[in-house]
Design an enzyme around this catalytic site. Sequence first.
Site, short mmCIF file in Angstrom:
data_model
loop_
_atom_site.label_atom_id
_atom_site.label_comp_id
_atom_site.label_asym_id
_atom_site.label_seq_id
_atom_site.Cartn_x
_atom_site.Cartn_y
_atom_site.Cartn_z
N LYS A 222 45.96 -27.94 -38.67
CA LYS A 222 44.62 -28.29 -39.15
C LYS A 222 44.65 -29.03 -40.48
O LYS A 222 45.66 -29.06 -41.18
CB LYS A 222 43.75 -27.03 -39.23
CG LYS A 222 43.30 -26.55 -37.85
CD LYS A 222 42.27 -25.44 -37.91
CE LYS A 222 41.74 -25.13 -36.51
NZ LYS A 222 40.79 -24.00 -36.51
N ARG A 256 46.79 -18.79 -32.30
CA ARG A 256 46.37 -19.84 -31.36
C ARG A 256 47.02 -21.15 -31.84
O ARG A 256 46.71 -21.63 -32.93
CB ARG A 256 44.85 -19.95 -31.34
CG ARG A 256 44.31 -21.00 -30.36
CD ARG A 256 42.79 -21.03 -30.40
NE ARG A 256 42.25 -22.01 -29.47
CZ ARG A 256 42.05 -23.29 -29.77
NH1 ARG A 256 42.35 -23.75 -30.99
NH2 ARG A 256 41.54 -24.13 -28.87
#
Length: 277
Positions: A222, A256
């Site tokens: 991210k 995840r």
Amino acid sequence: MYTLNCNGKLLDLSTPKVMGIINVTPDSFYDGGNTTNLASIVAQASTMLAEGATFLDIGGYSTRPGAKEITTEEELNRVVPAIKAILSKFPDALLSIDTFRSQVALQAINAGACMVNDVSSGLLDDRMIPTIGELKVPYIMMHMRGTPQSMGSQTRYKNLAKEILLYFSERIELAKKVGINDLIVDPGFGFAKTTAQNFELLNILDLFSVLDVPMLVGISRKSMIYKTLETNAEEALNGTTALHAIALQKGASILRVHDVKEAMECVSLLEKLKTPS
């Protein structure tokens, strides 16, 4: 010790598990367009399962900041064939459907998925939580404000930890009222949070143990990583692994991830710290 009931199989989360991301979208921030045909979807599922993923998370609606909205029909046309294709090759695979729409959740579970991952915790579809209660499947509730299109402008908090904990306590209470037994919280890294707030959240992650439910962490590649390192998502694997180690030490039960092998190695090494002999 936390457990999850997936398709009648009781999973022990005392050792953290890895969830592989399969985005069947053309516009996801890292792997958009890589898995838009069934052959490539099944191939990615095969690799992730071989590398040790316990779950595969199938998403047909990109929730990156400012993502384009698509219809329910288009989302279904992406995810249902993907679920069926994976299960035809790997019938024991545990598939999660990444959606905030109750109709997509329902049809995905009917197609063979066993878990719902909702970025909105039911706030974008008031039928979602009742639907999960009827389906009796595990439900991942993420913290977000607004929608994927508007969340970037909703990053003002008086007290980040307090407000997110209050959000989850309210959503968990509502979920339990409709009979949802297997709940997982996801603090929502990158969703209505600045880079600084994401690091603040990571630093206080162990506070979420007061909720007494398992926690999923989704920080893979991210922008909090690649913007800090002044690079890009493609170059963010090493930074991802470093933060995965911190998340595991602070109580994450599920990671995840885009990169299953590296996440599994991180879990194995951190587990060795618990039992070094």
